[in-house]
Design a protein around this motif. Structure first.
Motif, PDB file in Angstrom:
ATOM      1  N   ARG A 179       0.839  -1.196   0.000  1.00  0.00           N
ATOM      2  CA  ARG A 179       0.000   0.000   0.000  1.00  0.00           C
ATOM      3  C   ARG A 179       0.874   1.245   0.000  1.00  0.00           C
ATOM      4  NH1 ARG A 179      -5.286   1.615   2.286  1.00  0.00           N
ATOM      5  NH2 ARG A 179      -5.139   3.783   2.932  1.00  0.00           N
ATOM      6  N   GLY A 180       0.551   2.181  -0.884  1.00  0.00           N
ATOM      7  CA  GLY A 180       1.235   3.467  -0.894  1.00  0.00           C
ATOM      8  C   GLY A 180       0.420   4.439  -0.075  1.00  0.00           C
TER       9      GLY A 180
ATOM     10  N   LEU B  63      -8.100   3.986  -7.092  1.00  0.00           N
ATOM     11  CA  LEU B  63      -9.539   4.033  -7.298  1.00  0.00           C
ATOM     12  C   LEU B  63     -10.107   2.701  -7.776  1.00  0.00           C
ATOM     13  CD1 LEU B  63      -9.870   7.590  -8.895  1.00  0.00           C
ATOM     14  CD2 LEU B  63     -10.626   6.872  -6.624  1.00  0.00           C
TER      15      LEU B  63
ATOM     16  N   GLY C 247      -7.064  -1.657  -5.525  1.00  0.00           N
ATOM     17  CA  GLY C 247      -5.811  -2.418  -5.623  1.00  0.00           C
ATOM     18  C   GLY C 247      -5.160  -2.654  -4.270  1.00  0.00           C
TER      19      GLY C 247
ATOM     20  N   LEU D  54       4.002   1.347   2.744  1.00  0.00           N
ATOM     21  CA  LEU D  54       5.298   1.947   2.422  1.00  0.00           C
ATOM     22  C   LEU D  54       5.346   3.401   2.900  1.00  0.00           C
ATOM     23  CD1 LEU D  54       7.277   0.051   0.990  1.00  0.00           C
ATOM     24  CD2 LEU D  54       4.971  -0.512   0.254  1.00  0.00           C
TER      25      LEU D  54
ATOM     26  N   SER E 236       1.373   8.313  -3.839  1.00  0.00           N
ATOM     27  CA  SER E 236       2.811   8.055  -3.726  1.00  0.00           C
ATOM     28  C   SER E 236       3.390   7.635  -5.075  1.00  0.00           C
ATOM     29  CB  SER E 236       3.056   6.953  -2.698  1.00  0.00           C
ATOM     30  OG  SER E 236       2.703   5.686  -3.227  1.00  0.00           O
TER      31      SER E 236
ATOM     32  N   GLY F 179       5.427   5.229  -5.529  1.00  0.00           N
ATOM     33  CA  GLY F 179       5.349   3.763  -5.603  1.00  0.00           C
ATOM     34  C   GLY F 179       4.002   3.325  -6.165  1.00  0.00           C
ATOM     35  N   GLY F 180       2.935   3.953  -5.681  1.00  0.00           N
ATOM     36  CA  GLY F 180       1.597   3.660  -6.191  1.00  0.00           C
ATOM     37  C   GLY F 180       1.477   4.061  -7.658  1.00  0.00           C
TER      38      GLY F 180
ATOM     39  N   ALA G 180       3.096   1.368  -9.614  1.00  0.00           N
ATOM     40  CA  ALA G 180       2.281   0.152  -9.588  1.00  0.00           C
ATOM     41  C   ALA G 180       1.054   0.273 -10.485  1.00  0.00           C
ATOM     42  CB  ALA G 180       1.864  -0.170  -8.155  1.00  0.00           C
ATOM     43  N   GLU G 181       0.549   1.491 -10.662  1.00  0.00           N
ATOM     44  CA  GLU G 181      -0.647   1.694 -11.493  1.00  0.00           C
ATOM     45  C   GLU G 181      -0.318   2.245 -12.882  1.00  0.00           C
ATOM     46  OE1 GLU G 181      -3.337   0.526 -10.625  1.00  0.00           O
ATOM     47  OE2 GLU G 181      -3.819   0.848  -8.520  1.00  0.00           O
TER      48      GLU G 181
ATOM     49  N   GLY H  80      -1.248   8.195 -14.971  1.00  0.00           N
ATOM     50  CA  GLY H  80      -1.102   9.290 -15.915  1.00  0.00           C
ATOM     51  C   GLY H  80      -1.557  10.567 -15.248  1.00  0.00           C
ATOM     52  N   GLY H  81      -1.674  11.603 -16.033  1.00  0.00           N
ATOM     53  CA  GLY H  81      -2.143  12.872 -15.490  1.00  0.00           C
ATOM     54  C   GLY H  81      -2.539  13.771 -16.626  1.00  0.00           C
TER      55      GLY H  81
ATOM     56  N   GLY I  57       1.192  -4.224  -7.937  1.00  0.00           N
ATOM     57  CA  GLY I  57       1.669  -4.890  -6.722  1.00  0.00           C
ATOM     58  C   GLY I  57       1.615  -6.407  -6.781  1.00  0.00           C
TER      59      GLY I  57
ATOM     60  N   GLY J 101       5.979  -7.645  -7.410  1.00  0.00           N
ATOM     61  CA  GLY J 101       7.063  -7.315  -6.491  1.00  0.00           C
ATOM     62  C   GLY J 101       6.713  -6.053  -5.724  1.00  0.00           C
TER      63      GLY J 101
ATOM     64  N   GLU K 199      -6.029   4.340 -16.639  1.00  0.00           N
ATOM     65  CA  GLU K 199      -4.992   4.692 -15.679  1.00  0.00           C
ATOM     66  C   GLU K 199      -5.282   4.296 -14.236  1.00  0.00           C
ATOM     67  OE1 GLU K 199      -4.560   8.955 -16.047  1.00  0.00           O
ATOM     68  OE2 GLU K 199      -6.456   9.347 -15.043  1.00  0.00           O
TER      69      GLU K 199
HETATM   70  C1  LIG Z   1      -9.169  12.467  -6.358  1.00  0.00           C
HETATM   71  C2  LIG Z   1      -8.349  11.452  -7.117  1.00  0.00           C
HETATM   72  C3  LIG Z   1      -7.854  11.779  -8.358  1.00  0.00           C
HETATM   73  C4  LIG Z   1      -7.077  10.859  -9.058  1.00  0.00           C
HETATM   74  N1  LIG Z   1      -6.568  11.218 -10.266  1.00  0.00           N
HETATM   75  C5  LIG Z   1      -5.791  10.355 -10.953  1.00  0.00           C
HETATM   76  C6  LIG Z   1      -5.221  10.712 -12.210  1.00  0.00           C
HETATM   77  O1  LIG Z   1      -5.377  11.826 -12.698  1.00  0.00           O
HETATM   78  N2  LIG Z   1      -4.466   9.800 -12.862  1.00  0.00           N
HETATM   79  C7  LIG Z   1      -4.247   8.563 -12.336  1.00  0.00           C
HETATM   80  O2  LIG Z   1      -3.562   7.774 -12.979  1.00  0.00           O
HETATM   81  N3  LIG Z   1      -4.751   8.192 -11.160  1.00  0.00           N
HETATM   82  C8  LIG Z   1      -5.523   9.049 -10.447  1.00  0.00           C
HETATM   83  N4  LIG Z   1      -6.058   8.653  -9.235  1.00  0.00           N
HETATM   84  C9  LIG Z   1      -5.824   7.292  -8.751  1.00  0.00           C
HETATM   85  C10 LIG Z   1      -4.639   7.122  -7.791  1.00  0.00           C
HETATM   86  O3  LIG Z   1      -4.304   8.340  -7.189  1.00  0.00           O
HETATM   87  C11 LIG Z   1      -3.440   6.550  -8.505  1.00  0.00           C
HETATM   88  O4  LIG Z   1      -3.734   5.244  -8.939  1.00  0.00           O
HETATM   89  C12 LIG Z   1      -2.166   6.509  -7.643  1.00  0.00           C
HETATM   90  O5  LIG Z   1      -1.066   6.128  -8.414  1.00  0.00           O
HETATM   91  C13 LIG Z   1      -2.255   5.578  -6.464  1.00  0.00           C
HETATM   92  O6  LIG Z   1      -1.138   5.822  -5.626  1.00  0.00           O
HETATM   93  P1  LIG Z   1      -1.171   5.425  -4.096  1.00  0.00           P
HETATM   94  O7  LIG Z   1       0.137   5.735  -3.530  1.00  0.00           O
HETATM   95  O8  LIG Z   1      -2.337   6.049  -3.442  1.00  0.00           O
HETATM   96  O9  LIG Z   1      -1.348   3.860  -4.210  1.00  0.00           O
HETATM   97  P2  LIG Z   1      -2.316   2.839  -3.410  1.00  0.00           P
HETATM   98  O10 LIG Z   1      -3.737   3.223  -3.610  1.00  0.00           O
HETATM   99  O11 LIG Z   1      -1.824   2.758  -2.026  1.00  0.00           O
HETATM  100  O12 LIG Z   1      -1.996   1.532  -4.169  1.00  0.00           O
HETATM  101  C14 LIG Z   1      -2.346   1.365  -5.527  1.00  0.00           C
HETATM  102  C15 LIG Z   1      -1.854   0.008  -6.020  1.00  0.00           C
HETATM  103  O13 LIG Z   1      -0.440   0.014  -6.039  1.00  0.00           O
HETATM  104  C16 LIG Z   1       0.095  -1.004  -5.226  1.00  0.00           C
HETATM  105  N5  LIG Z   1       1.262  -0.423  -4.577  1.00  0.00           N
HETATM  106  C17 LIG Z   1       1.338   0.739  -3.899  1.00  0.00           C
HETATM  107  N6  LIG Z   1       2.596   0.968  -3.519  1.00  0.00           N
HETATM  108  C18 LIG Z   1       3.335  -0.066  -3.939  1.00  0.00           C
HETATM  109  C19 LIG Z   1       4.710  -0.408  -3.849  1.00  0.00           C
HETATM  110  N7  LIG Z   1       5.583   0.365  -3.223  1.00  0.00           N
HETATM  111  N8  LIG Z   1       5.119  -1.569  -4.403  1.00  0.00           N
HETATM  112  C20 LIG Z   1       4.247  -2.377  -5.035  1.00  0.00           C
HETATM  113  N9  LIG Z   1       2.956  -2.091  -5.166  1.00  0.00           N
HETATM  114  C21 LIG Z   1       2.501  -0.951  -4.627  1.00  0.00           C
HETATM  115  C22 LIG Z   1      -1.035  -1.395  -4.296  1.00  0.00           C
HETATM  116  O14 LIG Z   1      -0.932  -2.738  -3.910  1.00  0.00           O
HETATM  117  C23 LIG Z   1      -2.240  -1.162  -5.163  1.00  0.00           C
HETATM  118  O15 LIG Z   1      -2.465  -2.261  -5.989  1.00  0.00           O
HETATM  119  C24 LIG Z   1      -6.844   9.572  -8.520  1.00  0.00           C
HETATM  120  C25 LIG Z   1      -7.349   9.257  -7.251  1.00  0.00           C
HETATM  121  C26 LIG Z   1      -8.096  10.179  -6.552  1.00  0.00           C
HETATM  122  C27 LIG Z   1      -8.603   9.791  -5.204  1.00  0.00           C
END
Ligand SMILES: Cc1cc2nc3c(=O)[nH]c(=O)nc-3n(C[C@H](O)[C@H](O)[C@H](O)COP(=O)(O)OP(=O)(O)OC[C@H]3O[C@@H](n4cnc5c(N)ncnc54)[C@H](O)[C@@H]3O)c2cc1C
Lengths: 503, 366
Positions: free
Chosen positions: A89-90, A95, A98, A110, A159, A161-162, A165-166, A169-170, A219, A222, A434
């Motif tokens: 988890r990052g 959304l 994951g 993390l 983060s 890292g997240g 993992a995803e 984009g932006g 995730g 690795g 994305e």
């Molecule tokens: C208001 C809002 C707007 C958003 N806008 C966008 C956007 O414009 N573009 C976009 O692409 N996304 C967007 N998102 C989605 C989200 O922010 C992204 O997917 C982001 O990359 C997730 O990062 P996180 O750190 O919160 O990851 P988490 O939600 O904590 O985890 C996401 C996934 O990554 C895995 N993961 C996290 N960290 C690691 C690690 N260190 N190693 C291995 N796996 C890991 C988790 O297991 C999970 O499967 C938006 C979300 C919100 C709430």
């Protein structure tokens, strides 16, 4: 609302030999890590019960918050030895669920990996820990006139890292690419606790492109423990045109026309009428309330080129029936035009108790048809929808407005969302651009991919994680799950996976 | 499902043909008999990597033609056997291009070989590598199954990114059938300026330029001269030309083609030629031989040195890697560490369990 039960098919994990009980696992972790890094009590675990897809909740068995790579390795070794599944988890802004925990698993946060380790100005790269917030990278190099390009709307919180993992984009990835185009090297810890370096300091590395494979793997392959990102020089000038249309089709066609004219805007975003009204009331960005849709078209680069291109944009949209075009005169006005777009999600929160953010990509030429199709689905399902999205990439984000307190409304919303996914597929698109598959789109994966492709995905997973301990049940559905899904869901008159016996 | 068959804007060629089924049948047979096969396109990049151990070959040049191309979508999908020149011509007719400037190394170069080797020209650091433009692919895996990953849209995170993984895999993970690539508009104007400077000054120069938003799309150094290509709108190109100074190069299109195709004397005269990939700011390498630099310093070409061990040792110290283009070497691609080799063989096994696709083409181990 607890959906996790219906989400995780217990049969998928049934073959797992029964793992040791919770106290044994805790003891094994405590032997390796400082006690305060291991959370086991319900009230401490509650903050991890969901990510940004809050309709799905599950408290993990244990949460571990390591602070060093060695501690991540130790955690993985313990879990591997004891057959305990691990969910990384990052920041938990995902959304698609994951980072949804497992009741029999370890949630590996993390969050403590929050430092920028190195800024290498000469090579224009930064080495950061995975828990560093996306925006914090650009902030750390701001004084050098450099930045990290991918800018998800969640960038103040999510983060890196997240993001990896995803493959996030932006707004600016039309011109600058996704996460996969903007990272150089990853340090990962494998399921059995081994440390690997993927990519490198140079622009390519020997062997397979494992950097590409790891990016967007949710995730499952690795744990990312260090990221080297590319830094770009800030553009000399950026200008945004705010263009209003009284017809959604005209706005959709203008997107294609801009691209057709040989322009690659830095960002090209669209808001439809419900989104315009909600955001305008919230932030007063000056959006015309009577427009059916607006486009925000940003052009950046050398000053002379920006001046030239923004005028071309003005001419093109005028030819497409724009009712109003305003071009930012300075940085303040540019920020104002963007403020509405950036506040669109919270604005939705003000007009509806809940909203469900969908994510699919389609060819640009299908934009108008799909938007009109979504409008029709909205009538059919009797729920309001607003659209705020990355039009230049054809990446849609319909926001379905609902109230989880009304019985049956969440289920109806999910069905509506599923129908939108299929609409995207019918137009040659994909079910996620994305946000990832996570748990949310797991069934739609059965619609997008035939059995052979899914089987290949599982084989790739097995090459990294043969016992499926990393984020099991996410991203790639089992064939049995698809067969069950198919039994209630017939696509275009064809039963998916006819070769599989129905359970 | 995600590939359309619209043929707008594509030229009809009587040689266009979809032979995916017969190629898949051949792979299935090879899988059943455990017969290694060498995948052959135009055979222009045989000098890269190892020759491989397969005796039987699979000719994919019959699988050719543009499947779909709509300039407004910035996407082209073509069969792997399509001559690269056909693709570039089709794109040029609509004012677009493959922005990674793929080297040909021979007229017969195909799309498949271009992606399988992940080669990119001088624009690489500014626009990206072949892998960066891959949106989707249809492949045959080592079991003879036809699989489709990715698609024709700009963003797609459904499933692992296996289409991008095919870039640079030398066909060892699958036979490429069709590839969808992102394409970009050609720059409206282009000019190249030259400057006299030694290698140390050039490296410094590249680093400084890289930190400012100049419209630079190629930077090369050879024999005391730096070459910078400026491209974009004519207004910004001439503004940058004025501020940067230097002397304008007259036939710059030919010059960059020669750099890309290794037709500069440094390359044509070399008996041994090494490609050294490093971080761009890496100082002048203390390795004997004649050097040229491309990619703003991130690519160093080394002619006239065949000390494999010495080169590899030195380059590893700098965190880079070395590939031999011409001359002898025990491993033509940079050797992998033990743990990385283990990951590679497991991944290879996941896509090609019988080890029949181009075995030994990258490394002796798989
Ligand atoms: C208001 C809002 C707007 C958003 N806008 C966008 C956007 O414009 N573009 C976009 O692409 N996304 C967007 N998102 C989605 C989200 O922010 C992204 O997917 C982001 O990359 C997730 O990062 P996180 O750190 O919160 O990851 P988490 O939600 O904590 O985890 C996401 C996934 O990554 C895995 N993961 C996290 N960290 C690691 C690690 N260190 N190693 C291995 N796996 C890991 C988790 O297991 C999970 O499967 C938006 C979300 C919100 C709430």
């Amino acid at each position: 609302m607890n959906q996790a039960a219906s989400l995780f098919d217990p049969a998928e994990h049934a073959e797992r030999a029964s793992p040791p009980d919770k106290p044994t696992i805790i003891a094994a972790l405590q032997a390796q890590l400082p006690a305060e890094m291991i959370l086991t009590e319900a009230e401490d675990l509650r903050p991890f019960e969901c990510d940004g897809l809050s309709a799905y909740r599950q408290v993990p068995m244990i949460a571990v918050l390591p602070a060093t790579i060695e501690q991540v390795q130790a955690t993985m070794r313990v879990c591997h030895a004891m057959d305990v599944p691990v969910v990384a988890r990052g920041a938990g802004t995902g959304l698609s669920g994951g980072a949804l925990p497992l009741d029999n698993g370890v949630l590996l946060s993390l969050a403590k990996f929050n430092r920028v380790l190195d800024i290498d100005t000469q090579n224009r790269r930064a080495t950061v820990q995975p828990g560093v917030r996306n925006l914090a990278i650009s902030e750390a190099v701001d004084h050098l006139d450099l930045y990290y390009a991918p800018d998800p709307s969640s960038q103040i919180a999510c983060s890196i890292g997240g993001n990896v993992a995803e493959n996030s984009g932006g707004v600016h990835c039309l011109k600058y690419g996704l996460t996969t185009h903007n990272i150089l090297q990853l340090e990962i810890v494998t399921v059995d606790g081994e440390r690997l370096t993927l990519g490198g300091a140079s622009l390519d590395s020997p062997g397979y492109d494992l950097l590409a494979l790891m990016t967007g793997s949710e995730g499952l392959l690795g744990v990312i423990v260090e990221v080297v990102v590319k830094l770009l020089p800030k553009p000399e000038l950026a200008k945004v045109a705010m263009v209003a249309f009284d017809d959604v089709r005209a706005a959709g066609d203008a997107v294609a026309a801009i691209i057709n004219a040989g322009c690659v805007p830095a960002g090209l975003e669209m808001l439809d009428s419900p989104a315009i009204i909600a955001t305008e009331e919230f932030v007063h960005a000056g959006y015309p309330l009577d427009a059916a849709a607006i486009l925000l078209c940003e052009v950046d680069g050398p000053a002379a080129e920006v001046e030239e291109d923004i005028e071309r944009v003005r001419e093109i949209v005028a030819g497409c029936g724009a009712t109003d075009v305003r071009i930012s005169r300075d940085a303040t006005e540019r920020a104002l035009f963007w403020a509405g777009r950036k506040a669109a999600f919270p604005a939705m929160g003000r007009i509806s108790p809940d909203y469900y953010c969908m994510d699919g990509t389609i060819p640009r030429k299908a934009l108008a048809d799909v938007l009109i199709g979504i409008g029709e689905l909205s009538k059919k399902y009797g729920q309001r929808v607003a659209n705020v999205f990355h039009a230049g990439d054809g990446n849609l984000h319909p926001l379905i407005l609902y109230d989880a307190n009304n019985p049956g409304e969440l289920e109806n919303t999910e069905a509506f969302g599923g129908a939108i996914c299929e609409l995207c597929l019918e137009h040659g698109g994909t079910i996620t651009g994305e946000h990832g598959v996570g748990v949310e789109k797991i069934d739609q994966m059965c619609v997008q991919f035939p059995a052979a492709e899914l089987t290949q995905f599982h084989a790739v997973k097995a090459a990294f994680d043969p016992r499926t301990l990393l984020n099991p049940g996410k991203a790639v559905p089992t064939l049995h799950r698809c067969a069950e899904f198919g039994a209630m869901h017939v696509h275009n008159g064809q039963v998916p996976f006819p070769e599989l016996e129905r359970l | 499902m995600t590939l359309t068959t619209s043929r707008d804007n594509t030229r009809d060629d009587p040689r266009d043909n979809d032979i995916a089924e017969s190629l898949a049948a051949a792979v299935t047979e090879a899988f059943e008999n455990s017969t290694p096969i060498a995948i052959r396109g135009g055979d222009t990049k045989a000098f890269l990597g190892e020759s491989g151990s397969a005796e039987q070959s699979l000719d994919i040049t019959g699988h050719r033609g543009v499947v779909s191309y709509e300039p407004g979508e910035l996407v082209i999908t073509a069969r792997a056997g399509t001559p690269l020149a056909d693709i570039e011509r089709t794109l040029a007719d609509s004012g677009q291009a493959l922005a990674f400037e793929p080297p040909y190394f021979g007229d017969a170069a195909t799309l498949g070989g271009t992606i399988a080797t992940n080669l990119a020209g001088p624009a690489r650091p500014f626009t990206g590598a072949a892998r960066d433009f891959v949106l989707g692919a249809r492949i045959i895996n080592g079991r003879g199954e036809i699989l489709r990953f990715g698609g024709e849209v700009m963003k797609n995170v459904a499933g692992y990114d296996l289409s991008r993984l095919m870039a640079g895999a030398f066909g060892t993970l699958g036979v490429l059938l069709d590839v969808s690539l992102k394409v970009l508009p050609r720059p409206r104007a282009q000019v190249t300026q030259r400057f006299e400077q030694d290698q140390t000054a050039a490296i410094q120069n590249f680093c400084q330029l890289g930190r400012k938003p100049w419209p630079i799309t190629a930077s090369y150094w050879e024999d005391g001269t730096t070459y910078l290509r400026l491209a974009g709108a004519s207004s910004s190109v001439s503004a940058a030309q004025k501020s940067l100074g230097g002397e304008m190069l007259s036939d710059d299109v030919a010059f960059w083609r020669d750099v890309r195709e290794q037709q500069r004397p440094l390359f044509t005269d070399a008996k041994s030629l090494w490609r050294l990939s490093v971080a761009p700011a890496t100082p002048v390498l203390d390795i004997a031989g004649t050097t040229a630099m491309d990619w703003g310093g991130a690519l160093r070409w080394l002619a006239g040195n065949d000390d494999e061990q010495g080169i590899r040792q030195r380059i590893s110290q700098h965190g880079g890697h070395a590939t031999v283009y011409r001359g002898q070497a025990s491993s033509r691609l940079h050797p992998l560490s033990h743990s990385m080799m283990a990951v590679h063989t497991r991944l290879k096994n996941a896509l090609d369990p019988a080890g029949i696709l181009n075995p030994g083409r990258m490394y002796a181990d798989f």
